[in-house]
Design an enzyme around this catalytic site. Structure first.
Site, mmCIF file in Angstrom:
data_model
loop_
_atom_site.group_PDB
_atom_site.id
_atom_site.type_symbol
_atom_site.label_atom_id
_atom_site.label_comp_id
_atom_site.label_asym_id
_atom_site.label_seq_id
_atom_site.Cartn_x
_atom_site.Cartn_y
_atom_site.Cartn_z
ATOM 1 C CD GLN A 337 -3.056 0.708 0.358
ATOM 2 O OE1 GLN A 337 -3.285 -0.380 -0.143
ATOM 3 N NE2 GLN A 337 -3.795 1.855 -0.346
ATOM 4 N N GLY A 341 0.987 2.561 -6.554
ATOM 5 C CA GLY A 341 0.951 1.538 -8.141
ATOM 6 C C GLY A 341 2.225 0.922 -8.226
ATOM 7 C CD GLU A 364 5.167 -27.483 8.466
ATOM 8 O OE1 GLU A 364 4.981 -28.288 9.651
ATOM 9 O OE2 GLU A 364 5.213 -28.424 7.350
#
Length: 382
Positions: A337, A341, A364
């Site tokens: 974030q 872009g 696991e």
């Protein structure tokens, strides 16, 4: 626990970091693209003693602990989770070392740290998932041999392993369900065995994952780990406890790597006439990310240290695995974030880290299974 690493442990961590930076970073993107296990990288890691560090010196290992294994794993995953999975080329050697016969240890352990063999462990089945008591792959006696029949899914190293520890149903009529299972060593060149590579994975694409099938695979009775039937459940649960801590260190590594990339990015990325690292909202997010990574790291180190000192705490292990998985996913999400872009294209490593992180919440034992373990330990019987 003494939370200060020893000089030797710091040196191991530093050496792993240097190797990862020098050898992994430049090839990581290509192996991810090709979905291929990096054998050359694996051999180099073996030459420098990073693979199977817990294997005893008498069998060619460094005779170190689970904590040291976690330190190396963290640093490898900090640079690239997919290629960091070369360390899983010894997966299952822990069981052999702790439960194998003298002959089994002498045969199967030395080639692993020497870079002459890759090992895997085959447990999960298509219709069983996390239900270990749902395993239906059988191994029944036929003269002096076992005949293995069944299938496995999502098996690490499945198409590249030289031998596998296979979790099998050997006594379906045992009154105690814990005594129905055994672990058997199986060389992968035996007739009746087939492995199909699973492609198109979301992440850790450099790690080999496969579907296995067994059709009357004949294995000598001497390959029964420990030489006695009915101990498979105990052996596999011990292996899970160890490898859940290793998986926790993977979550720490991918989170730290994402944080490192984000710190570098926000220092140089300009917006509104200033580096975005000067914005309070960005600083607060970095503070949250760093705190989560550190909390997961301390919990993971503690769980590893306890196991190295003969103390198994399933609750703490589950906490470390769950928190580290959650941390890896949340921190890589925040990191992407903050890249904006740029983080959405594979020119930037954070795109790959975002994909890789999710696996820690799945294998696991899923995060839901870890929460079940924690809750049962808290509540007891009531």
């Amino acid at each position: 626990m003494n939370f200060e690493l020893s000089k030797e442990q710091k040196d191991i961590k530093r050496a792993a970091r240097e190797f990862a930076e020098g050898e992994i970073r430049e090839v990581a993107k290509e192996y991810d693209r090709r979905e291929e296990f990096p054998k050359d990288l694996w051999r180099k890691a073996c030459e420098l003693g990073f693979v199977g560090v817990y294997i005893k010196e008498e069998h060619g290992g460094a005779d170190l602990g689970l904590l040291e294994c976690c330190l190396i794993t963290e640093e490898f995953w900090r640079v690239d989770p997919g290629c960091g999975c070369v360390l899983l080329s010894s997966f299952g050697a822990e069981t052999l070392q702790n439960h194998g016969t003298k002959e089994q240890k002498e045969k199967y352990l030395p080639p692993i740290p020497a870079g002459e063999a890759i090992m895997g462990t085959a447990v999960t089945e298509p219709d069983a998932g996390s239900d270990i008591f749902g395993v239906r792959t059988t191994a029944f006696k036929d003269g002096e041999d076992y005949l293995i029949n069944g299938s496995k899914i999502f098996i690490t190293n499945g198409t590249i392993a030289d031998y596998l520890a296979v979790f099998c149903l050997t006594d379906p009529d045992a009154k105690n369900r814990y005594g129905r299972y055994s672990m058997i060593m199986m060389e992968t060149d035996r007739a009746g065995f087939e492995a199909s590579k699973i492609k198109g994975k979301l992440g850790i694409r450099a790690s080999d994952t496969a579907e296995l099938s067994f059709s009357d695979v004949r294995v000598p009775a001497g390959n029964l780990i420990g030489g006695k039937e009915g101990n498979g459940f105990e052996q596999i649960m011990e292996l899970f406890n160890m490898n859940r801590v290793v998986a926790a260190s993977q979550g720490v590594g991918v989170g730290q790597g994402a944080l490192d990339q984000t710190i570098a990015h926000v220092k140089k990325r300009q917006a509104f006439g200033s580096a975005i690292g000067k914005f309070q909202a960005v600083q607060f997010k970095l503070a949250e990310m760093a705190t989560m990574v550190e909390a997961a790291r301390v919990l993971t180190y503690q769980a590893a240290w306890l196991l190295d000192n003969g103390k198994t705490d399933p609750k703490l292990i589950a906490m470390a695995k769950w928190l580290s998985g959650e941390t890896g996913v949340r921190v890589t999400d925040d990191a992407l974030q903050l890249h904006g872009g740029y983080g959405y294209i594979n020119e930037y490593d954070i795109e790959r880290f975002y994909r890789d992180a999710k696996i820690v919440e799945i294998y696991e034992a899923t995060k839901e299974m870890e929460k079940n373990t924690i809750a049962r330990q808290l509540l007891g019987r009531f």
